[in-house]
Design a protein around this motif. Sequence first.
Motif, short mmCIF file in Angstrom:
data_model
loop_
_atom_site.label_atom_id
_atom_site.label_comp_id
_atom_site.label_asym_id
_atom_site.label_seq_id
_atom_site.Cartn_x
_atom_site.Cartn_y
_atom_site.Cartn_z
N ARG A 73 8.18 -1.46 -0.31
CA ARG A 73 7.10 -0.87 0.39
C ARG A 73 5.60 -1.82 -0.15
NH1 ARG A 73 9.51 4.07 -0.62
NH2 ARG A 73 9.78 5.40 1.42
N HIS A 74 5.99 -2.33 -1.42
CA HIS A 74 4.80 -3.14 -2.02
C HIS A 74 4.57 -4.40 -1.08
CE1 HIS A 74 8.53 -4.62 -3.81
NE2 HIS A 74 7.93 -5.61 -3.91
N ILE A 96 4.77 9.72 -5.32
CA ILE A 96 3.78 10.63 -5.80
C ILE A 96 3.00 9.90 -6.76
CG2 ILE A 96 3.01 12.69 -6.78
CD1 ILE A 96 5.39 13.99 -5.36
N LYS A 97 3.63 9.17 -7.85
CA LYS A 97 3.06 8.69 -8.99
C LYS A 97 2.49 7.27 -8.60
CE LYS A 97 6.29 11.06 -12.07
NZ LYS A 97 7.38 10.74 -13.33
N THR A 98 3.12 6.42 -7.82
CA THR A 98 2.72 5.01 -7.46
C THR A 98 1.66 5.21 -6.43
OG1 THR A 98 4.84 4.26 -7.94
CG2 THR A 98 3.56 2.69 -6.67
N LEU A 153 4.25 -4.44 2.13
CA LEU A 153 3.62 -3.93 3.15
C LEU A 153 2.10 -3.83 3.01
CD1 LEU A 153 5.80 -1.01 4.48
CD2 LEU A 153 5.76 -3.34 5.43
N LYS A 154 1.28 -4.07 3.94
CA LYS A 154 -0.17 -3.76 4.05
C LYS A 154 -0.31 -2.36 4.11
CE LYS A 154 -1.78 -8.49 4.94
NZ LYS A 154 -2.59 -9.47 6.00
N LEU A 155 -0.23 -1.43 3.32
CA LEU A 155 0.15 0.04 3.38
C LEU A 155 -1.25 0.40 4.04
CD1 LEU A 155 1.92 0.81 0.19
CD2 LEU A 155 2.76 0.93 2.49
N GLN A 156 -2.45 -0.04 3.71
CA GLN A 156 -3.64 0.42 4.21
C GLN A 156 -3.84 0.48 6.03
OE1 GLN A 156 -5.66 2.26 2.18
NE2 GLN A 156 -6.58 2.85 4.07
N GLU A 157 -3.06 -0.38 6.18
CA GLU A 157 -3.10 -0.64 7.88
C GLU A 157 -2.30 0.77 8.43
OE1 GLU A 157 -4.36 -2.61 9.46
OE2 GLU A 157 -4.74 -4.48 8.30
N ALA A 190 14.58 -6.43 2.51
CA ALA A 190 13.44 -6.86 1.44
C ALA A 190 13.89 -6.72 -0.21
CB ALA A 190 12.10 -6.62 1.58
N ALA A 191 13.84 -5.46 -0.34
CA ALA A 191 14.26 -4.88 -1.66
C ALA A 191 15.86 -5.36 -2.21
CB ALA A 191 14.27 -3.31 -1.63
#
Length: 449
Positions: free
Chosen positions: A186-187, A251-253, A189-193, A33-34
């Motif tokens: 990664r942005h 870490i920062k994001t 993705l629904k990371l919270q899942e 995707a990137a």
Amino acid sequence: MNNRIILINPPMTYFTSVEPIRLAQPMGLCYIAAVLEKEGYNVKIFDAHAEGYRSRLEKGDRTQVGLNEKEIAEKISEFKPAIAGISSMFTDQYHNAKMVCKIIKEIDSKIAVCMGGVHPSLVTEEVLKDPNVDYVIKGEAEYSFRDFCDLLIKNKNIDPKKIDGLNLNSKTKWIENLDDLPFPARHLLKLQEYFSAGRAYREQSKREPAFPIITSRCCPASCRFCATHIMQGHYRQRSVENVIAEIEYLIKTYGMQEIYFLDDALAFGNFREILKKMIENQYNLAWHGANGVAVYSLDDELIELFAKSGCYKVILSIESGVQKTLEYMRKPVILNKTEKIIKKIKDYGMKVESMFMIGLPCETKEDILNTVKFAESLGLDYVSFPLATPFRGTNFYNDCAEKGYLVKDYKYENLKFGIGNIQTKEWGPEFVEKVRKESWERINKINKK
């Protein structure tokens, strides 16, 4: 021009008795995707496994985990893609990938369906016989899939016979400089899942949020049963600077607190320099290698660096307690050195787990039982006994097929590490499945006391 591309990770099927379920951000899809986003494509990653992680559909002794067919169809219909890329990483999960392809063609037969991953890379011709699969991309796919999309969507003057790994084209090109790749998208993705599930692939994460990172591709070893060289060619590493930049970005994001490294061969080459930088920069992260660490890659300095950089668990790939079995596997493990390494790891306060593969055709019953005894003698915090599994397209499968070791009812859905698929003159699936279950339960119960 419709430039929408959807990349799909299908639901997964497990034994109904298996809980909790493994879960990891799909790094392969994120890398693809990137690359596509850099080329201006409108890309969606749809992880039907993660987005339906709490949904269970029981089918006999198996349970499907993920969104159901209606929910999958709705998501795809909403996006209206021109191209759909379907991930099929595990042979025993191929039926789920086929199911998604069928859904797509029922929505719109004009959507170009392309399957990638380990399984279609191993048995390309078979996969292409599926009327719902238009294309296959074999092996490392970032640049090949980009060229494929440029051909279909941008109508670029590209000879399809020259797209590396497309359909029956040979796979000959590998990304030599991994630093050229953008960081995974990664942005999308629904990371919270992933965070709410509290998983770091197969393990319970120690701290949240946890992220996967891959510092290298392929493996310097050539184990008989492995498909990594078919999928990834040869061993390459990212630079120390590139890996550290990704760590700092996460870490920062996202406030990353834990890393689970997904390398097939983690502790080789410049990995110790990466750990030194992690210590120097005082990241205070927790980490472990989710796919294991080759026991022969470790030395005293590296073990110390593991501990000081935040490693809390080392999963050792010892594989067998019988030297001749290791030689059959082509594993350069010296058994009499393992106890010292395990002691050293424990002295630093890290847990030690290990995997021991049993049920190879070179083994006698005595060999299998000796491996179990050896594993039990090491005082490990956790032990697993995956059964040797002959995946189609590997040298191991070819060897078993030629010598008549495959079970008569060999089928993809049973290619799981808990199901025996090999029959020798001395033992069969019933014996190795029984040894595996009883040994796993007994040893891990003892070690928890």
